[in-house]
Design an enzyme around this catalytic site. Structure first.
Site, PDB file in Angstrom:
ATOM      1  N   SER A   1      33.591  58.004  60.946  1.00  0.00           N
ATOM      2  CA  SER A   1      33.855  57.297  62.189  1.00  0.00           C
ATOM      3  C   SER A   1      32.730  56.296  62.431  1.00  0.00           C
ATOM      4  O   SER A   1      31.809  56.187  61.617  1.00  0.00           O
ATOM      5  CB  SER A   1      33.915  58.284  63.356  1.00  0.00           C
ATOM      6  OG  SER A   1      32.602  58.758  63.608  1.00  0.00           O
ATOM      7  N   LYS A   2      32.828  55.634  63.554  1.00  0.00           N
ATOM      8  CA  LYS A   2      31.832  54.599  63.879  1.00  0.00           C
ATOM      9  C   LYS A   2      30.399  55.127  63.852  1.00  0.00           C
ATOM     10  O   LYS A   2      29.467  54.380  63.619  1.00  0.00           O
ATOM     11  CB  LYS A   2      32.124  54.003  65.253  1.00  0.00           C
ATOM     12  CG  LYS A   2      33.291  53.052  65.199  1.00  0.00           C
ATOM     13  CD  LYS A   2      33.266  52.093  66.376  1.00  0.00           C
ATOM     14  CE  LYS A   2      34.459  51.159  66.319  1.00  0.00           C
ATOM     15  NZ  LYS A   2      35.411  51.342  67.383  1.00  0.00           N
ATOM     16  N   ARG A   3      30.286  56.427  64.103  1.00  0.00           N
ATOM     17  CA  ARG A   3      28.940  57.006  64.084  1.00  0.00           C
ATOM     18  C   ARG A   3      28.268  56.819  62.729  1.00  0.00           C
ATOM     19  O   ARG A   3      27.058  56.866  62.600  1.00  0.00           O
ATOM     20  CB  ARG A   3      29.003  58.513  64.378  1.00  0.00           C
ATOM     21  CG  ARG A   3      29.120  58.854  65.831  1.00  0.00           C
ATOM     22  CD  ARG A   3      28.982  60.347  66.044  1.00  0.00           C
ATOM     23  NE  ARG A   3      29.887  61.107  65.186  1.00  0.00           N
ATOM     24  CZ  ARG A   3      29.505  61.875  64.184  1.00  0.00           C
ATOM     25  NH1 ARG A   3      28.235  62.005  63.896  1.00  0.00           N
ATOM     26  NH2 ARG A   3      30.393  62.529  63.470  1.00  0.00           N
TER      27      ARG A   3
ATOM     28  N   GLY B   1      28.264  54.181  60.994  1.00  0.00           N
ATOM     29  CA  GLY B   1      27.991  52.768  60.712  1.00  0.00           C
ATOM     30  C   GLY B   1      29.298  52.017  60.521  1.00  0.00           C
ATOM     31  O   GLY B   1      30.317  52.408  61.082  1.00  0.00           O
TER      32      GLY B   1
END
Ligand code: GLU
Length: 498
Positions: A254-256, A258
């Site tokens: 996920s966006k976590r 990067g």
């Protein structure tokens, strides 16, 4: 028509193309092409609030950038048009009517409050919620009456009691679901819009899709879809559910973690061939173990039975490494040079301020010169974005000294630095030609005559020519910039010492 393999990629245009979806698209593409079949692009935009045309355009652009080609789609049309679900509502309506008529579906007039009460009750009793089936057996007269009263309703699929749905997933193997777990599910919302599980079946059937290859997150939707296939008398396609992609900490990518969109990697200077190659190896691995594979080689080798039924781990460093391999070894020099120049033209805004200045200088130079520099530094940059940094000494004459370079000059003392550089300059000027192969020879002469250590002389010359204490090979630099530029740089350095 009648092709043996027809796959589809069916993105919802609610954001940029995510790496996981890109992998789904790639596998559908490789599978179709491997079997000489077709790939269909279908836009699943039934969620009117979240779907945007600009995302659809961006997804199409990113797919094209990756090198994926489809045979039918909203942009090119085809025999089964339209390819946007929002333009197919009349078609869906026809099949809803058919299900209602045959009793496979029914109208449900339960209010949100009633449903909420059911849900609460289930919670209190500690059992999982499923719709009670209250409206299952309304008489036609009751239905007519409610409609006349203007009562809002949804359409629910009548799930047969106690059925077990078994199917053979091409990746997961035999999968079983007991339909009692989900109860009668909604296929048309109260605003009249049909839901995913229903429209996907109608579309896949009418578009003659033979293989549904998609993310594992859709596995639990499959039994509901199979029930609808059966009710409408459509042939059931083969299913293949791809393993999820995890970040290196083993949580869902996920966006976590990067950058997770194809577009972000493009902005970051990745090559489409490298990203395509890398994503193809997320969950699949060719039998011969070869890792660097062109699109054609991927198509040739792709075998769905080699997909592992285990989560794939996204390793960013490996992608970075692979991009470097494409830069160093795969692309030919002209191709690479053009990509560097195109990148700097299009995406300069993604560079930091200093690199933007370097990029401007690079873009002002003749193509031949840039190509020469690319050939000399291609093993030191891994993304197109890194090129200005690595190549800076070749392009920038008006540099400032780095703190380390300043320190070095203070250490040797400005007087000695001046002696070294003046003598070197004098020698260069006296020579008819001066190229890379002369660089070291002359530096050694200077060291000898001034009775200094050669290492110290080299470092001082590096500072004088580049402003830095480490970096490019100086003979390559001299080769690229030529005698006059060397003289100019040394003179400028001397003037800085004054
Ligand atoms: N529109 C769905 C998604 O983006 C695809 C569903 C499917 O492939 O069946 O997840």
């Amino acid at each position: 028509m009648g092709k043996e393999v027809r796959t589809r990629f069916a993105p919802s245009p609610t954001g940029w193309l995510h790496l996981g979806n890109a992998r789904t698209a790639i596998f559908n593409y490789l599978f179709a092409r491997h079997h000489g079949g077709d790939l269909i692009l279908r836009i699943e935009d039934t969620d009117r609030e979240r779907s945007k045309r600009e995302y659809e355009e961006a997804i199409i652009e990113d797919l094209k950038w990756l090198g994926i080609e489809w045979d039918e789609g909203p942009d090119i049309g085809g025999e089964h048009a339209p390819y946007r679900q929002s333009e197919r509502f009349d078609i869906y309506k026809k099949y809803v009517d058919e299900l209602l008529e045959k009793g496979y579906a029914y109208r449900c007039f339960c209010t949100p409050e009633e449903l909420e009460a059911e849900r609460e009750k289930a919670k209190k009793e500690g059992r999982p919620y499923r719709y009670s089936g209250k409206c299952r057996n309304l008489t036609p007269e009751q239905v007519e009456e409610y409609i006349k009263q203007g009562k809002p309703y949804v359409v629910r699929f009548r799930v047969p009691d106690g059925r077990e749905i078994v199917f053979n997933d091409l990746i997961k193997g035999e999968v079983k679901f007991n339909v009692n777990d989900f109860g009668d599910f909604v296929i048309v919302r109260s605003d009249g819009s049909p839901v995913y599980n229903f429209v996907v079946v109608v579309d896949d059937a009418l578009m003659e899709i033979t293989h549904v290859i998609r993310g594992e997150d859709h596995l639990s939707n499959t039994p509901k879809q199979i029930l609808i296939y059966e009710a409408l008398g459509f042939p059931i396609p083969k299913f293949a559910h791809l393993p999820i992609i995890l970040g290196e900490d083993r949580s869902k990518l996920s966006k976590r973690h990067g950058a997770v969109s194809v577009r972000q990697y493009r902005f970051d200077g990745y090559l489409p061939e490298a990203l395509l190659n890398f994503l193809s190896l997320l969950g699949w691995y060719p039998k011969d173990g070869k890792e660097i594979l062109s699109k054609e080689e991927l198509i040739e080798r792709f075998d769905i039975s080699d997909i592992h039924n285990a989560p794939a781990v996204f390793n960013k460093e490996k992608l970075y490494w692979m991009n470097g391999v494409y830069i160093r070894e795969v692309l030919d020099l002209d191709d690479l040079t053009r990509r560097v120049l195109d990148y700097l033209k299009q995406y300069r805004e993604y560079l930091d301020k200093k690199d933007q200045k370097v990029a401007e200088i690079i873009l002002s130079k003749p193509y031949e010169f840039v190509r020469d520099v690319v050939s000399k530094v291609r093993d030191s940059f891994f993304t197109l974005k890194e090129f200005p940094k690595r190549a800076k000494p070749f392009f920038v004459e008006e540099f400032e000294l780095t703190p380390d370079a300043e320190k070095h000059i203070q250490k040797v003392t400005p007087e000695v630095a001046k002696q070294i550089v003046s003598l070197y300059l004098e020698k260069v000027k006296s020579m008819e030609t001066f190229g890379g192969e002369d660089f070291k020879k002359v530096a050694k002469e200077v060291a000898k005559e001034l009775k200094l250590k050669p290492g110290m002389v080299f470092k001082t010359l590096r500072v004088a020519l580049t402003g830095e204490t480490q970096g490019v090979s100086l003979d390559l630099l001299v080769d690229a910039i030529g005698k006059e530029a060397v003289e100019r740089r040394l003179e400028r350095f001397l003037s800085l010492l004054k």
